[in-house]
Design an enzyme around this catalytic site. Sequence first.
Site, PDB file in Angstrom:
ATOM      1  CB  SER A 198      -0.869   0.018   1.267  1.00  0.00           C
ATOM      2  OG  SER A 198      -1.524   1.267   1.396  1.00  0.00           O
ATOM      3  CE1 TYR A 209      -4.214  -2.164   4.924  1.00  0.00           C
ATOM      4  CE2 TYR A 209      -3.408   0.033   4.363  1.00  0.00           C
ATOM      5  CZ  TYR A 209      -3.899  -1.209   3.971  1.00  0.00           C
ATOM      6  OH  TYR A 209      -4.076  -1.485   2.631  1.00  0.00           O
ATOM      7  CE  LYS A 259      -1.627  -3.930   3.063  1.00  0.00           C
ATOM      8  NZ  LYS A 259      -1.804  -5.117   2.213  1.00  0.00           N
TER       9      LYS A 259
HETATM   10  P1  NAD Z   1     -11.233  -6.378  -0.812  1.00  0.00           P
HETATM   11  O1  NAD Z   1     -11.798  -6.262   0.565  1.00  0.00           O
HETATM   12  O2  NAD Z   1     -12.097  -6.158  -1.990  1.00  0.00           O
HETATM   13  O3  NAD Z   1     -10.519  -7.810  -0.970  1.00  0.00           O
HETATM   14  C1  NAD Z   1      -9.734  -8.384   0.058  1.00  0.00           C
HETATM   15  C2  NAD Z   1      -9.940  -9.892   0.007  1.00  0.00           C
HETATM   16  O4  NAD Z   1      -9.059 -10.486   0.966  1.00  0.00           O
HETATM   17  C3  NAD Z   1     -11.378 -10.310   0.399  1.00  0.00           C
HETATM   18  O5  NAD Z   1     -11.910 -11.177  -0.571  1.00  0.00           O
HETATM   19  C4  NAD Z   1     -11.192 -10.972   1.755  1.00  0.00           C
HETATM   20  O6  NAD Z   1     -12.135 -12.033   2.004  1.00  0.00           O
HETATM   21  C5  NAD Z   1      -9.762 -11.504   1.650  1.00  0.00           C
HETATM   22  N1  NAD Z   1      -9.212 -11.734   2.981  1.00  0.00           N
HETATM   23  C6  NAD Z   1      -9.078 -10.825   3.975  1.00  0.00           C
HETATM   24  N2  NAD Z   1      -8.578 -11.405   5.078  1.00  0.00           N
HETATM   25  C7  NAD Z   1      -8.390 -12.726   4.758  1.00  0.00           C
HETATM   26  C8  NAD Z   1      -7.903 -13.848   5.482  1.00  0.00           C
HETATM   27  N3  NAD Z   1      -7.521 -13.744   6.766  1.00  0.00           N
HETATM   28  N4  NAD Z   1      -7.823 -15.036   4.864  1.00  0.00           N
HETATM   29  C9  NAD Z   1      -8.220 -15.173   3.571  1.00  0.00           C
HETATM   30  N5  NAD Z   1      -8.710 -14.149   2.833  1.00  0.00           N
HETATM   31  C10 NAD Z   1      -8.781 -12.937   3.431  1.00  0.00           C
HETATM   32  O7  NAD Z   1     -10.014  -5.353  -0.809  1.00  0.00           O
HETATM   33  P2  NAD Z   1      -8.955  -4.912  -1.925  1.00  0.00           P
HETATM   34  O8  NAD Z   1      -8.970  -3.443  -1.937  1.00  0.00           O
HETATM   35  O9  NAD Z   1      -9.096  -5.668  -3.175  1.00  0.00           O
HETATM   36  O10 NAD Z   1      -7.614  -5.344  -1.174  1.00  0.00           O
HETATM   37  C11 NAD Z   1      -6.604  -6.143  -1.786  1.00  0.00           C
HETATM   38  C12 NAD Z   1      -5.260  -5.714  -1.222  1.00  0.00           C
HETATM   39  O11 NAD Z   1      -4.998  -4.366  -1.617  1.00  0.00           O
HETATM   40  C13 NAD Z   1      -5.184  -5.727   0.302  1.00  0.00           C
HETATM   41  O12 NAD Z   1      -3.941  -6.276   0.696  1.00  0.00           O
HETATM   42  C14 NAD Z   1      -5.264  -4.265   0.674  1.00  0.00           C
HETATM   43  O13 NAD Z   1      -4.654  -3.975   1.906  1.00  0.00           O
HETATM   44  C15 NAD Z   1      -4.550  -3.640  -0.500  1.00  0.00           C
HETATM   45  N6  NAD Z   1      -4.809  -2.208  -0.704  1.00  0.00           N
HETATM   46  C16 NAD Z   1      -6.044  -1.764  -1.086  1.00  0.00           C
HETATM   47  C17 NAD Z   1      -6.253  -0.397  -1.271  1.00  0.00           C
HETATM   48  C18 NAD Z   1      -7.594   0.163  -1.698  1.00  0.00           C
HETATM   49  O14 NAD Z   1      -7.735   1.409  -1.742  1.00  0.00           O
HETATM   50  N7  NAD Z   1      -8.582  -0.655  -2.002  1.00  0.00           N
HETATM   51  C19 NAD Z   1      -5.205   0.514  -1.086  1.00  0.00           C
HETATM   52  C20 NAD Z   1      -3.971   0.024  -0.698  1.00  0.00           C
HETATM   53  C21 NAD Z   1      -3.776  -1.337  -0.520  1.00  0.00           C
END
Ligand code: NAD
Length: 263
Positions: free
Chosen positions: A140, A153, A157
């Site tokens: 992130s 968080y 990261k």
């Molecule tokens: P999302 O919530 O759409 O998807 C996250 C997925 O991870 C979900 O399907 C959830 O069930 C799964 N998950 C969470 N904890 C779990 C566990 N303990 N075991 C198995 N599965 C698990 O979110 P996203 O935005 O697609 O996030 C994907 C990655 O991107 C994450 O690592 C998040 O931190 C990172 N991220 C997202 C953003 C944003 O703005 N969306 C920004 C920076 C980083």
Amino acid sequence: MSVIVTGAASGIGRATAIEFAKRPLAGDQAKLMLVDRDEAGLASLIAELNALGAAAATCVADLMDPTAGETVVAATLAAFDGIDALISNAGAIHMVPLAEISTGQFDMLMNINARATLVLGQAARPYLAKSRGAIVATASTAAENPIIPLGAYSASKAALVMLMRQMAAEWGPEGIRCNCVSPGPTHTAMTAASYDDPEARAARAAEIPLGRVGAPEDLARAIRFLAGPDASHISGVNLLVDGGISANIATSKSSAANKIENK
Ligand code: NAD
């Protein structure tokens, strides 16, 4: 080409599985192991991937379990021959100021956002060494920039980014490339509470030099690039996919910098 994608039920992971299905890295068919704890979310993706010509199998696992790496790798080897790429993308967030966060919440974030990639990487390593494959982890922009109230968080990261640099150093001689992508603000289930609202989304977009909140597909393309042969001499990097927001701190909405002038 066999690819493990974690967090595949939603958001960036889901878009990544679809991207690999549409544009297989090698050969004419992607072989995708979809991992998540959301069983229904995984099941809903299979038909779409099959329609795109990909083979897909699922592994329902809680990646905070220290044995999850072995479980996921065993499921992958049972479904496909070998492992060519591990996309360690699943993650979680807590909006709690550091003064208030509990040790349980802190440990949860460190486990899913950093340790899960270690246990998956350890279990996949022998097979990735054999295929001279790649690991891509989703970090992130918070790894490099404090964001209130995302302190735990951000720390988790930052740990992930260094873990991947360390892996790149230790496992590079075995032929394994290890990199991160770092999303900026991206519209997924994780951020739906903010960005489903068009006004809030527009306000955020105004802080991003490229003028829009990211889409999961923006990350999916970068992940596919880092996992594939076009990135064959890239290891240990953290690729920002953030519309330039990390380069734009001085124009954030509360910045006093906008009022600075010479006398
Ligand atoms: P999302 O919530 O759409 O998807 C996250 C997925 O991870 C979900 O399907 C959830 O069930 C799964 N998950 C969470 N904890 C779990 C566990 N303990 N075991 C198995 N599965 C698990 O979110 P996203 O935005 O697609 O996030 C994907 C990655 O991107 C994450 O690592 C998040 O931190 C990172 N991220 C997202 C953003 C944003 O703005 N969306 C920004 C920076 C980083």
